[in-house]
Design a protein around this motif. Structure first.
Motif, PDB file in Angstrom:
ATOM      1  N   PRO A 189       0.950  -1.168   0.077  1.00  0.00           N
ATOM      2  CA  PRO A 189       0.371   0.008   0.163  1.00  0.00           C
ATOM      3  C   PRO A 189       0.920   0.645   0.256  1.00  0.00           C
ATOM      4  N   GLY A 190       0.099   2.486   0.063  1.00  0.00           N
ATOM      5  CA  GLY A 190       0.799   3.577   0.125  1.00  0.00           C
ATOM      6  C   GLY A 190       0.289   4.827  -1.205  1.00  0.00           C
ATOM      7  N   ASP A 191       1.024   5.776  -1.633  1.00  0.00           N
ATOM      8  CA  ASP A 191       1.386   6.459  -2.817  1.00  0.00           C
ATOM      9  C   ASP A 191       1.294   5.748  -3.795  1.00  0.00           C
ATOM     10  N   ARG A 192       0.506   6.651  -5.095  1.00  0.00           N
ATOM     11  CA  ARG A 192       1.392   5.623  -6.035  1.00  0.00           C
ATOM     12  C   ARG A 192       1.567   6.904  -7.340  1.00  0.00           C
ATOM     13  N   HIS A 245       3.110  11.655  -2.965  1.00  0.00           N
ATOM     14  CA  HIS A 245       2.698  12.085  -4.063  1.00  0.00           C
ATOM     15  C   HIS A 245       2.810  12.027  -5.418  1.00  0.00           C
ATOM     16  N   PHE A 298      -9.668  -2.603  -4.555  1.00  0.00           N
ATOM     17  CA  PHE A 298      -8.652  -3.914  -5.164  1.00  0.00           C
ATOM     18  C   PHE A 298      -9.316  -3.266  -6.492  1.00  0.00           C
ATOM     19  N   ASP A 344      -4.621  12.682   0.924  1.00  0.00           N
ATOM     20  CA  ASP A 344      -4.266  11.985   0.647  1.00  0.00           C
ATOM     21  C   ASP A 344      -5.261  10.691   0.567  1.00  0.00           C
ATOM     22  N   THR A 345      -4.688  10.641  -1.205  1.00  0.00           N
ATOM     23  CA  THR A 345      -5.334   9.073  -1.205  1.00  0.00           C
ATOM     24  C   THR A 345      -4.639   8.185  -1.678  1.00  0.00           C
ATOM     25  N   SER A 346      -3.773   7.939  -0.311  1.00  0.00           N
ATOM     26  CA  SER A 346      -2.813   6.583  -0.557  1.00  0.00           C
ATOM     27  C   SER A 346      -3.516   5.503  -0.162  1.00  0.00           C
ATOM     28  N   THR A 347      -3.383   4.096  -0.781  1.00  0.00           N
ATOM     29  CA  THR A 347      -4.281   3.557   0.800  1.00  0.00           C
ATOM     30  C   THR A 347      -3.600   2.484   1.677  1.00  0.00           C
ATOM     31  N   SER A 390      -4.326  -1.057  -7.136  1.00  0.00           N
ATOM     32  CA  SER A 390      -5.472  -0.724  -5.757  1.00  0.00           C
ATOM     33  C   SER A 390      -5.214   0.667  -6.311  1.00  0.00           C
ATOM     34  N   TYR A 391      -6.319   1.321  -5.714  1.00  0.00           N
ATOM     35  CA  TYR A 391      -6.389   2.510  -5.521  1.00  0.00           C
ATOM     36  C   TYR A 391      -7.651   3.227  -4.174  1.00  0.00           C
ATOM     37  N   ALA A 392      -6.921   4.581  -3.940  1.00  0.00           N
ATOM     38  CA  ALA A 392      -8.543   4.774  -2.651  1.00  0.00           C
ATOM     39  C   ALA A 392      -8.818   6.425  -3.420  1.00  0.00           C
TER      40      ALA A 392
END
Ligand SMILES: Cc1cc2nc3c(=O)[nH]c(=O)nc-3n(C[C@H](O)[C@H](O)[C@H](O)COP(=O)(O)OP(=O)(O)OC[C@H]3O[C@@H](n4cnc5c(N)ncnc54)[C@H](O)[C@@H]3O)c2cc1C
Ligand SMILES: Cc1cc2nc3c(=O)[nH]c(=O)nc-3n(C[C@H](O)[C@H](O)[C@H](O)COP(=O)(O)OP(=O)(O)OC[C@H]3O[C@@H](n4cnc5c(N)ncnc54)[C@H](O)[C@@H]3O)c2cc1C
Lengths: 422, 487
Positions: A139-142, A230, B242, B291-294, B321-323
């Protein structure tokens, strides 16, 4: 509505004896051997250039067992293409096989149009790829800057572009060192290599030039739990598996290496029996799949071994394809071959009595753990049929080889055969 | 307006009749609607592209509105928006597929709630829900975990491409003469409703607007504050998702919904218009609006839910995966207020249904603006609506079309293999009226790089084409690495 998903009508049809899907080392070698047997062979590859992974793997270490010399990836790829062409195989690039139109019939998209290839036999040689970050559920930022070795090498060797200056490599197997080499060449320092295993998996057995001078710090028993940044990578969070402690490692590039998965889309679309361990199509010692006339070779069936081994699958399969076309390939049920933990897959997964030995007379296995001493036992129906201590260790991230002679005492009418470590 | 002026340099315009703040699906729909009239319209967006906020990261369902709260503005606009968008999608080629949904009851309590939900649907004007037994549930979704007690079918719930939707609205607005101002963040408001127009201080300079529409999504309360109001506060409610491999798609032929609880719509399993399967979203209130982190917790929660709902799905690989962040507020309904004195309209709190309702919100906005005194004279002629590239799986894509390839070999040259995106489609996107600004923008226009390999094979190639395209567009002599592997 998915019924409208069809192909528009005016397609041209090709009717080779054998269609080979994938022009990597395994497909090209199969094509050369098949063409040398006098068969009409059409190789299809979706890339603009044939050669598979070695095209962009610009370091030495290729060709040892199949060509008996050591060369760099791109040169090796070119040589295999030339040899296939010399033997009379047609190698068609920018030709993407998108699905099946029949048992041995393929739908192909090319710049010249949609093609149907109606072959008498099909060899699947679509290779394997590394699991991306997403499939590993990190997980985390993309941000951009997170990639697999495949993309890294494409970027650096084929597109001559820059990467960052500080990289973390996830994984410590052969391909991870290959990534470290590429990064160095691109002027990017590898600040850390992480692996969940207690040792860096790959060691001296494989010649990676300059490895000694790479001096990459390896954090064993760790995993990356988060990516931070980010718009660009700023750091990764690394967890110590023993203590649970976490630390932040500043970096601008993250390379996810290894953790292979076969490119099995066509195999699955055909509904071929799959090997639950490798997720590639289940094959027997003749490398045939569960569909008559469809064979599979290379890293599609053993994700992953070195290119020469993949190439030698191609050499091995040719004879069996010829026998199939001549209607003389032995039939009959195969005996399932299984492997116990710490092994995660074994290839081939079926032994068909009368079909000869597997490629190179070796059974290939993949292990999740390392064992300095490999005491191998083979059992069938509760009976031990062989036991040997092999002179090479078991280590994760590399194929472990067992001589197929250890299966020779198996009962051809018996139940599943199991390979285990004592 | 050239595409460079859209994104860079001083604002190409100083004065407009209406400024719409926020280039999400709502703002784009409003700009499109307004530009059908004799008005100068600017869509003012802080980011480099339309639809780069919440509008790109949702569950992409075209809702019937069956489960909305009856009597709310949301209920009305979702119902109307669904109708409008279904029609517009057919006209412009926005990918949409009417898969239908089944809401599954796992407990006696949930089973008992189904008749109430059916009645609520009817109150919302949706009459086609049907209560079904567990056999029918399993007939519709054989891969479902054991233990389902019954269900409620919603045959008209559909899946849609959120990216093409926003892009289509903005493309049509542009063709009707609206200006798209990207990289333009509104930072201050002066002289609201005063003579000479409201002054918007932006990151690219000053813009004066006769009227202002606030469609700033997560930032809508902040803009509302700049106009002197304190009517609602946005709390970003994160939803993580997911996306499973396309090989999972045969498992899920319709949307599988949970019985809604007080926490929201809950976790669903749905096919996507691109041929994948989606699991999510979570719902978690956060502070940070960017903050669009997963998260590990989010992933663990989804895996647990997925295992309960459809264990076979978890055997497949996760492709992405995304948020996304819902613009939740302390109120139960959309926050739509017209301030006629300041010539200012806010369209806020459009939390979890805005993709569906956008066109109806725009229609409603036009009504409010007209009542408040904005002159709406229809333009005598309007250009035809755009025809959007098909990036959905419901209809043949270029790589499958012998006719297209015969006319142009670029449609027969696959570049992104996993998603079967061709050279022709990437070229077209780069040359489109609103070209992508970055790799994510190209992904939203073509699907390039969103497949299972995540760039292993084509990442470098696609990025090279994007760079070359952007360099060409901005007239720079940039990196012309488009021949790729010419070695
Ligand atoms: C970074 C890296 C470094 C390596 N270093 C070494 C080394 O030093 N020495 C060594 O021996 N090995 C090395 N290897 C391993 C070696 O590259 C592989 O073993 C070898 O390439 C496997 O060959 P293959 O034919 O099975 O598959 P690939 O080489 O992967 O070829 C598969 C081909 O199939 C094509 N294809 C797939 N699907 C389709 C489709 N639907 N339609 C048309 N075409 C399709 C692909 O385009 C590709 O060209 C390395 C691997 C990597 C990733
Ligand atoms: C997880 C999740 C699932 C969802 N599922 C669905 C669904 O299935 N169906 C459905 O219909 N809806 C769904 N939604 C809701 C839908 O996505 C939103 O309602 C919709 O996208 C809101 O659009 P918007 O234009 O209001 O906001 P946004 O898309 O957020 O657009 C607002 C824009 O304003 C810009 N902005 C903000 N401040 C400023 C400023 N100061 N200056 C300039 N620009 C500014 C932002 O950059 C942003 O681009 C879901 C939402 C989430 C999060």
């Amino acid at each position: 509505m998915s019924g409208t998903n069809g192909v528009t009508p005016d397609v041209t049809t090709e009717t080779p004896d054998v269609a080979v899907v994938g022009a990597g080392p395994s497909g090209l070698t199969a094509a050369r051997e098949l063409a040398a047997l006098g068969l009409d062979v059409l190789v299809l590859d979706r890339e603009r250039q044939a050669g598979g992974i070695p095209r962009h793997s610009d370091h030495t270490g290729y060709g040892l067992r199949d060509l008996r010399r050591v060369m760099n990836g791109p040169a090796y790829a070119r040589l295999l293409v030339d040899r296939a062409a010399e033997a009379g195989a047609r190698v068609r690039t920018s030709a993407m096989v998108t699905g099946w139109a029949g048992e041995r019939s393929l739908d192909v998209t090319t710049p010249e149009g949609r093609i149907r290839v109606d072959a008498r036999a099909v060899v699947l040689a679509t290779g394997a790829r590394e699991r991306p970050r997403t499939a590993r559920l990190v997980p985390g930022d993309r941000p951009p800057g997170v990639m697999n070795t495949g993309q890294l090498q494409n970027l650096v060797h084929l597109h001559h572009r820059e990467v960052g200056t500080r990289a973390v490599i996830v994984g410590a197997e052969l391909v991870s060192w290959s990534a470290a080499l590429t990064l160095r060449e691109a002027g990017c320092r590898t600040v850390l290599m992480t692996t969940a295993h207690p040792h860096a998996e790959s060691y001296a057995a494989f010649s990676v030039p300059g490895r000694a001078v790479l001096r990459v710090p390896v954090a064993t028993r760790t995993r990356v739990v988060r990516i931070v940044g980010h718009h660009a990578v700023e750091a990764v969070e690394v967890e110590d598996l023993a203590t649970g402690a976490r630390r932040t490692v500043p970096c601008d590039t993250v390379i996810f290496t290894g953790d292979w998965i076969p490119d099995h889309e066509l195999a699955r679309a055909a509904g071929l029996d799959l090997d639950p361990g490798s997720k590639g199509p289940l094959v027997d010692n003749a490398l045939r799949t569960s569909r008559p006339g469809v064979f599979a070779v290379g890293n599609l069936i053993h994700p992953v071994d070195t290119a020469d081994i993949a190439a030698l699958d191609g050499r091995h399969v040719a004879r069996h394809v010829r026998d199939y076309l001549a209607g003389v390939l032995p039939q009959g049920a195969g005996i399932p071959l299984r492997a116990e933990a710490p092994f995660t897959w074994v290839s081939p997964g079926l032994v068909r009595p009368g079909a000869g030995t597997p490629p190179r007379e070796r059974i290939l296995l993949w292990s999740a753990e390392s064992r300095p001493v490999a005491r191998v036992t083979v059992t069938q129906d509760g009976r031990r049929i062989a036991r040997r201590t092999l002179p090479w260790p078991v280590s994760p991230g590399r194929v472990f080889r067992v001589p197929s002679s250890m299966l020779s005492a198996a009962d051809p009418r018996g139940g599943p055969i199991t390979i285990a470590l004592a | 307006m050239n595409t460079r002026q859209m994104r860079y340099g001083p604002l190409p315009v100083e004065n407009v009749d209406v400024a719409v703040i926020g280039g999400g699906v709502v703002g784009a729909a409003v700009a499109r609607a307004l530009s059908a009239y004799e008005l100068s319209v600017a869509l003012v967006e802080a980011r480099a592209d339309v639809g780069d906020g919440t509008s790109k990261a949702n569950t992409a369902i075209l809702h019937t509105g069956f489960d909305a709260k009856p009597g709310t503005l949301e209920s009305r606009l979702v119902r109307r928006g669904c109708e409008l968008l279904a029609g517009y999608a057919a006209e412009t080629g926005i990918p949409v597929e009417r898969t239908g949904a089944v809401l599954v009851a796992w407990t006696e309590e949930e089973l008992a709630a189904l008749p109430g939900l059916a009645a609520k649907a009817a109150e919302n004007g949706y009459e086609r829900c049907e209560i079904v037994g567990s056999e029918e549930v399993y007939r519709q979704v054989p891969a479902l975990a054991p233990g389902a007690l019954g269900g409620l079918t919603v045959p008209d719930e559909s899946i849609i491409c959120p990216w093409t939707t926003t892009l289509a609205f903005a493309t049509e607005a542009l063709s009707r003469g609206a200006r798209l101002l990207f990289n333009t963040r509104v930072e201050g408001v002066e002289n609201a409703g005063g003579d000479g127009g409201t002054v918007l201080r932006t990151s690219r300079g000053t813009l004066r607007a006769g009227w202002v529409v606030n469609a700033a999504g997560l930032g809508s309360d902040v803009i509302d504050g700049l106009f002197g109001h304190r009517r609602f506060t946005v709390t970003p409610r994160r939803g993580e998702l997911f996306v499973f491999d396309k090989l999972a798609r045969p498992m899920v032929n319709r949307i599988v919904l949970p019985v809604p609880s007080s926490r929201g719509k809950g976790v669903l399993v749905s096919p996507t218009i691109y041929g994948n399967v989606m699991l999510g979203p979570t719902a978690e209130d956060r502070d940070d609006r960017t903050d669009t982190s997963t998260s590990e917790d989010g992933f663990a929660f989804l895996l647990e839910k997925g295992r309960k709902l459809m264990p076979a799905l978890l055997e497949e690989e996760v492709t992405a995966s995304y948020a996304g962040l819902r613009a939740a507020t302390e109120h139960g309904d959309y926050q739509v207020f017209m301030d006629a004195g300041r010539r200012y309209l806010v369209l806020g709190g459009i939390r979890s249904t805005g993709l569906t309702s956008a066109m109806a919100v725009a229609e409603h906005a036009l009504g409010l603006l007209g009542e408040a005194g904005l002159r709406l004279d229809a333009k005598a002629t309007l250009p035809a609506p755009p025809r959007m590239p098909n990036i959905g799986e419901a209809f043949p894509r270029p790589y499958q079309r012998a006719d297209l390839i015969a006319g142009d070999p670029a449609y027969g040259t696959a570049v992104c293999f996993c998603e079967r995106v061709t050279e022709g489609e990437i070229r077209d996107a780069l040359a489109s009226p609103i070209p992508p600004a970055d790799i994510d923008g190209l992904r939203r226009r073509t699907r390039a790089l969103m497949g299972r390999c995540q760039g292993f094979f084509c990442g470098a190639e696609v990025e090279g084409r994007l760079r070359a395209g952007i360099a060409r567009e901005s007239g720079e002599n940039g990196d012309t690495d488009q021949t790729g592997e010419a070695q």
